[in-house]
Each structure stands twice: as C-alpha cells, then as structure tokens.
Design a protein around this motif. Sequence first.
Motif, PDB file in Angstrom:
ATOM      1  N   THR A 221       0.848  -1.181   0.000  1.00  0.00           N
ATOM      2  CA  THR A 221       0.000   0.000   0.000  1.00  0.00           C
ATOM      3  C   THR A 221       0.890   1.239   0.000  1.00  0.00           C
ATOM      4  O   THR A 221       2.092   1.136   0.256  1.00  0.00           O
ATOM      5  CB  THR A 221      -0.969   0.007   1.199  1.00  0.00           C
ATOM      6  OG1 THR A 221      -1.904   1.059   1.041  1.00  0.00           O
ATOM      7  CG2 THR A 221      -0.228   0.186   2.520  1.00  0.00           C
ATOM      8  N   TYR A 222       0.318   2.385  -0.301  1.00  0.00           N
ATOM      9  CA  TYR A 222       1.145   3.599  -0.353  1.00  0.00           C
ATOM     10  C   TYR A 222       0.289   4.833  -0.137  1.00  0.00           C
ATOM     11  O   TYR A 222      -0.945   4.767  -0.183  1.00  0.00           O
ATOM     12  CB  TYR A 222       1.856   3.707  -1.719  1.00  0.00           C
ATOM     13  CG  TYR A 222       0.919   4.057  -2.851  1.00  0.00           C
ATOM     14  CD1 TYR A 222       0.209   3.069  -3.506  1.00  0.00           C
ATOM     15  CD2 TYR A 222       0.721   5.384  -3.234  1.00  0.00           C
ATOM     16  CE1 TYR A 222      -0.681   3.390  -4.526  1.00  0.00           C
ATOM     17  CE2 TYR A 222      -0.159   5.709  -4.252  1.00  0.00           C
ATOM     18  CZ  TYR A 222      -0.863   4.716  -4.891  1.00  0.00           C
ATOM     19  OH  TYR A 222      -1.741   5.030  -5.882  1.00  0.00           O
ATOM     20  N   THR A 223       0.956   5.949   0.109  1.00  0.00           N
ATOM     21  CA  THR A 223       0.272   7.231   0.179  1.00  0.00           C
ATOM     22  C   THR A 223       1.204   8.288  -0.407  1.00  0.00           C
ATOM     23  O   THR A 223       2.410   8.046  -0.536  1.00  0.00           O
ATOM     24  CB  THR A 223      -0.125   7.591   1.625  1.00  0.00           C
ATOM     25  OG1 THR A 223      -0.959   8.744   1.611  1.00  0.00           O
ATOM     26  CG2 THR A 223       1.097   7.894   2.485  1.00  0.00           C
ATOM     27  N   ILE A 224       0.652   9.424  -0.779  1.00  0.00           N
ATOM     28  CA  ILE A 224       1.485  10.513  -1.280  1.00  0.00           C
ATOM     29  C   ILE A 224       1.537  11.591  -0.214  1.00  0.00           C
ATOM     30  O   ILE A 224       0.497  12.091   0.216  1.00  0.00           O
ATOM     31  CB  ILE A 224       0.938  11.072  -2.609  1.00  0.00           C
ATOM     32  CG1 ILE A 224       0.929   9.956  -3.650  1.00  0.00           C
ATOM     33  CG2 ILE A 224       1.770  12.255  -3.088  1.00  0.00           C
ATOM     34  CD1 ILE A 224       0.126  10.289  -4.887  1.00  0.00           C
ATOM     35  N   ALA A 225       2.741  11.908   0.237  1.00  0.00           N
ATOM     36  CA  ALA A 225       2.901  12.894   1.301  1.00  0.00           C
ATOM     37  C   ALA A 225       2.946  14.291   0.702  1.00  0.00           C
ATOM     38  O   ALA A 225       3.736  14.570  -0.195  1.00  0.00           O
ATOM     39  CB  ALA A 225       4.181  12.615   2.082  1.00  0.00           C
TER      40      ALA A 225
ATOM     41  N   VAL B 290       6.306   9.701  -2.384  1.00  0.00           N
ATOM     42  CA  VAL B 290       5.483   8.504  -2.186  1.00  0.00           C
ATOM     43  C   VAL B 290       6.037   7.699  -1.016  1.00  0.00           C
ATOM     44  O   VAL B 290       7.218   7.357  -0.998  1.00  0.00           O
ATOM     45  CB  VAL B 290       5.479   7.618  -3.454  1.00  0.00           C
ATOM     46  CG1 VAL B 290       4.562   6.408  -3.259  1.00  0.00           C
ATOM     47  CG2 VAL B 290       5.058   8.430  -4.671  1.00  0.00           C
TER      48      VAL B 290
ATOM     49  N   ALA C 192       5.534   4.153   0.983  1.00  0.00           N
ATOM     50  CA  ALA C 192       4.879   2.877   0.702  1.00  0.00           C
ATOM     51  C   ALA C 192       5.215   1.826   1.754  1.00  0.00           C
ATOM     52  O   ALA C 192       6.250   1.899   2.423  1.00  0.00           O
ATOM     53  CB  ALA C 192       5.324   2.374  -0.671  1.00  0.00           C
TER      54      ALA C 192
ATOM     55  N   ILE D  53      -4.768  13.488  -8.937  1.00  0.00           N
ATOM     56  CA  ILE D  53      -3.642  13.485  -7.996  1.00  0.00           C
ATOM     57  C   ILE D  53      -2.544  14.435  -8.475  1.00  0.00           C
ATOM     58  O   ILE D  53      -1.945  15.171  -7.699  1.00  0.00           O
ATOM     59  CB  ILE D  53      -3.108  12.043  -7.801  1.00  0.00           C
ATOM     60  CG1 ILE D  53      -4.188  11.201  -7.115  1.00  0.00           C
ATOM     61  CG2 ILE D  53      -1.835  12.040  -6.974  1.00  0.00           C
ATOM     62  CD1 ILE D  53      -3.915   9.723  -7.077  1.00  0.00           C
TER      63      ILE D  53
END
Length: 220
Positions: free
Chosen positions: A119-123, A137, A139, A205
Amino acid sequence: MTNKKNLNLHETTSPPKMKIVKEFRDENTKEVGFKFVDYYISEDKTLFQAHLHYDQLYTVRSAELSPYALGLLEGKIMGTKCPKCGDVFFPPRVNCWNLDCKLTKTEWIELPQTGKVHTYTIAGWSGRSSLKRLPFVLAYVILDGVTTAVANEIREINPWNAEFNMLVKVKFVPKEQRVGAITDFYFVPADDWKPSPMNPEKERIKKLCEPVYKWVASLK
Ligand SMILES: [Zn+2]
C-alpha cells in the motif's frame, strides 16, 4: 558444587568496547532537524550504536538488531527468519511473533532487494528534514519471500504513477552517506516497470501535487 563459570559476572556483563567509526557532525551545528551524527561499531564488529540529533541528542543502540544496521552499511538487506514456522521478518524481529512459536529466537538471513508495493500514500507535508523532497510517495513494501511489510519512500517516480502491487527494487544511497538506518535505502520502480496511461484519478492526484511543487520551489 558451585559453577564457577556462572559466577564470573564481570566477564559476562562488562560493556562491549565500542569504537567510533564515523563522525559527521557539522562544526557549527545549529538546527539540523532529524540527523544521525555519528556511529560506533564494537571491536568484535557485532554491535552497532549511533547518535541521532533531533532537537536533542539521542543514543540509539541496535543491540541484538545490530546485523540489520551493519548490513545496511554494506548495502545488504538483513532480515530474520523463524526456524520453527518459517516466517521471514523485515524489519527484523529478534523473536517470532506467532504465538505457537513461543518467542522462538529468529535467525539472520540476507534478503533479496526486490519486492512489491502493498500500500502507499502521497505525502504533501512532512517533517523538516524531508520538506524539500515533497511531494513524495511513502509505501509499505513486501520484499520477495518476506512475511511482513516495511515502510520507506519510493523515489524516481512521479507520485501520481504509484500503484498498488507495483514491482520495486531497493536502491542504496552512496556508501559514504550511509548511517546504519532505514534512510540508507529507498525503493525505486523495478527495471521493467512502466507507468500505466493517465486516467482521471491520476490527473486528479497530479493536480493536487502542483501547489506542493510550487511551494517547495519557493523554499530557500
Ligand atoms: Zn515462528
């Protein structure tokens, strides 16, 4: 009968001889944010210790997890494996987490430097030390053959191109910059990975990232 060996407390409890290996303190340290400033390795090369400056100075002793830190300095990813159930841990665990294994002591193994994004997120915001790299990114990646996931950055990618299950590989920072911490490496897309075509979600995004790039460019 007394077991003399057990009474020899001095021999078993004397502190390890630590030798400073690298010191990278700036002469006029003012505000350095989050920064490792030195590291020590024991004379027998089994123990690792570092100082971390984070507004004040912290001593970080790796103790039984020293092979992990020493491995990073050498460009190796060292994890642990439970000899009983076979679970593989990275980040490493000294004892197995499965209740049935009753805290079985794990064994050190070198791991492959390839894996898959869990899974990941964008900071879009971060601590001071990484503000200038925004947006990035973050992750959770499961290295090949490993049971657990490890958190780290994916770099060399436009944030909107990150995907679940994308294949990644480990990339180490240059040897002279390594400090024996997780920041000694990051993930990059695997050699044959190609971003999927743009779509409305990726466009959305990308739009969200634009003001972040603009703000970062304005930083001194
Ligand atoms: Zn186990």
